[in-house]
Design a protein around this motif. Structure first.
Motif, PDB file in Angstrom:
ATOM      1  N   GLN A  39       0.874  -1.174   0.000  1.00  0.00           N
ATOM      2  CA  GLN A  39       0.000   0.000   0.000  1.00  0.00           C
ATOM      3  C   GLN A  39       0.909   1.221   0.000  1.00  0.00           C
ATOM      4  O   GLN A  39       1.784   1.350   0.855  1.00  0.00           O
ATOM      5  N   VAL A  40       0.701   2.106  -0.968  1.00  0.00           N
ATOM      6  CA  VAL A  40       1.555   3.275  -1.149  1.00  0.00           C
ATOM      7  C   VAL A  40       0.756   4.526  -0.787  1.00  0.00           C
ATOM      8  O   VAL A  40      -0.338   4.743  -1.302  1.00  0.00           O
ATOM      9  N   GLY A  45      -0.621  11.487   2.658  1.00  0.00           N
ATOM     10  CA  GLY A  45      -1.243  10.325   3.280  1.00  0.00           C
ATOM     11  C   GLY A  45      -2.311   9.654   2.435  1.00  0.00           C
ATOM     12  O   GLY A  45      -2.959   8.706   2.878  1.00  0.00           O
ATOM     13  N   ARG A  46      -2.486  10.136   1.200  1.00  0.00           N
ATOM     14  CA  ARG A  46      -3.479   9.523   0.317  1.00  0.00           C
ATOM     15  C   ARG A  46      -2.928   8.219  -0.264  1.00  0.00           C
ATOM     16  O   ARG A  46      -1.725   8.061  -0.432  1.00  0.00           O
ATOM     17  N   ILE A  47      -3.830   7.320  -0.598  1.00  0.00           N
ATOM     18  CA  ILE A  47      -3.469   5.978  -1.060  1.00  0.00           C
ATOM     19  C   ILE A  47      -3.478   5.913  -2.586  1.00  0.00           C
ATOM     20  O   ILE A  47      -4.433   6.357  -3.233  1.00  0.00           O
ATOM     21  N   LEU A  94      13.152   4.344  -3.642  1.00  0.00           N
ATOM     22  CA  LEU A  94      12.066   4.257  -2.664  1.00  0.00           C
ATOM     23  C   LEU A  94      12.588   3.581  -1.397  1.00  0.00           C
ATOM     24  O   LEU A  94      13.429   2.684  -1.461  1.00  0.00           O
ATOM     25  N   ALA A  95      12.087   4.003  -0.250  1.00  0.00           N
ATOM     26  CA  ALA A  95      12.440   3.343   1.008  1.00  0.00           C
ATOM     27  C   ALA A  95      11.931   1.898   0.985  1.00  0.00           C
ATOM     28  O   ALA A  95      10.947   1.596   0.300  1.00  0.00           O
ATOM     29  N   GLN A  96      12.595   1.031   1.743  1.00  0.00           N
ATOM     30  CA  GLN A  96      12.151  -0.363   1.834  1.00  0.00           C
ATOM     31  C   GLN A  96      10.753  -0.391   2.450  1.00  0.00           C
ATOM     32  O   GLN A  96      10.542   0.144   3.535  1.00  0.00           O
ATOM     33  N   PRO A  97       9.762  -0.983   1.765  1.00  0.00           N
ATOM     34  CA  PRO A  97       8.422  -1.078   2.346  1.00  0.00           C
ATOM     35  C   PRO A  97       8.432  -1.829   3.676  1.00  0.00           C
ATOM     36  O   PRO A  97       9.195  -2.778   3.869  1.00  0.00           O
ATOM     37  N   HIS A 117       2.581  -5.022   2.778  1.00  0.00           N
ATOM     38  CA  HIS A 117       3.566  -4.018   3.188  1.00  0.00           C
ATOM     39  C   HIS A 117       2.951  -2.637   3.019  1.00  0.00           C
ATOM     40  O   HIS A 117       1.930  -2.476   2.352  1.00  0.00           O
ATOM     41  N   GLU A 118       3.637  -1.644   3.573  1.00  0.00           N
ATOM     42  CA  GLU A 118       3.243  -0.253   3.330  1.00  0.00           C
ATOM     43  C   GLU A 118       4.505   0.579   3.121  1.00  0.00           C
ATOM     44  O   GLU A 118       5.572   0.243   3.629  1.00  0.00           O
ATOM     45  N   VAL A 119       4.345   1.672   2.353  1.00  0.00           N
ATOM     46  CA  VAL A 119       5.457   2.571   2.107  1.00  0.00           C
ATOM     47  C   VAL A 119       4.910   3.956   1.780  1.00  0.00           C
ATOM     48  O   VAL A 119       3.805   4.081   1.260  1.00  0.00           O
ATOM     49  N   ARG A 120       5.683   4.965   2.109  1.00  0.00           N
ATOM     50  CA  ARG A 120       5.353   6.347   1.724  1.00  0.00           C
ATOM     51  C   ARG A 120       6.214   6.688   0.515  1.00  0.00           C
ATOM     52  O   ARG A 120       7.416   6.449   0.512  1.00  0.00           O
ATOM     53  N   CYS A 121       5.573   7.245  -0.506  1.00  0.00           N
ATOM     54  CA  CYS A 121       6.279   7.660  -1.719  1.00  0.00           C
ATOM     55  C   CYS A 121       5.990   9.132  -1.960  1.00  0.00           C
ATOM     56  O   CYS A 121       4.888   9.492  -2.358  1.00  0.00           O
TER      57      CYS A 121
END
Length: 173
Positions: A39-40, A45-47, A94-97, A117-121
């Protein structure tokens, strides 16, 4: 090499590798394999939500609230989560999810172990044209409404992962 020729690890109901087979054979025979879901969220904070291309082997033209995909033979969930997120979003660095939980999906399309997993992009995305037909970012409330109203055809495995993620998130609060 086509996607159907990619070699995957075949696993059992305990997620232990029992062999390898080409993706086309895995799907045709209903063999259990592994997938990474990510989930990105953007800087606000939007998906990230997208519609899959019509050329996808599984669930073509369906909507999804995760990026991700199958693990190649010998690939870890963490490796696949990062690789798939960067490829599908069209970003690098990108950071590791963050891994959240794993479950065995059994439903339309087959059965596979699914690691969420989740990650902020915060990078500008340029989604992979062979994977993503359309995309946007939705707030949590907007996504919940879209899921509830049933107007969009969601990938069944992503929908199951989303329901489990929402329960997981509520249990951590």
């Amino acid at each position: 090499m086509s996607a159907a020729d990619e070699v995957l690890d075949v696993v059992d109901r305990d997620d232990r590798v029992t062999g390898q087979a080409p993706r086309g054979e895995v799907y045709a025979r209903g063999l259990i394999h592994r997938c990474a879901f990510v989930q990105v969220r953007d800087a606000e904070g939007r998906i990230f939500v997208h519609r899959r291309t019509a050329s996808k082997l599984v669930f073509p033209s369906y909507y999804d609230m995760f990026v991700g995909g199958v693990l190649g033979a010998g690939e870890s969930y963490a490796q696949a989560a990062l690789r798939e997120a960067e490829e599908e979003l069209g970003v690098w660095g990108l950071a590791q999810p963050t891994p959240l939980f794993k479950f065995l999906y059994e439903g339309p399309g087959g059965a596979w172990w699914s690691y969420v997993h989740e990650v902020r992009c915060e990078l500008p995305v340029a989604p992979q044209a062979s994977e993503v037909d359309w995309h946007t970012h939705l707030t949590q409330e907007e996504l919940d409404r879209r899921v509830a109203d049933g107007e969009w055809a969601w990938v069944p495995d992503g929908l199951e992962a989303y329901r489990r993620l929402r329960a997981h998130t509520r249990s951590r609060q």
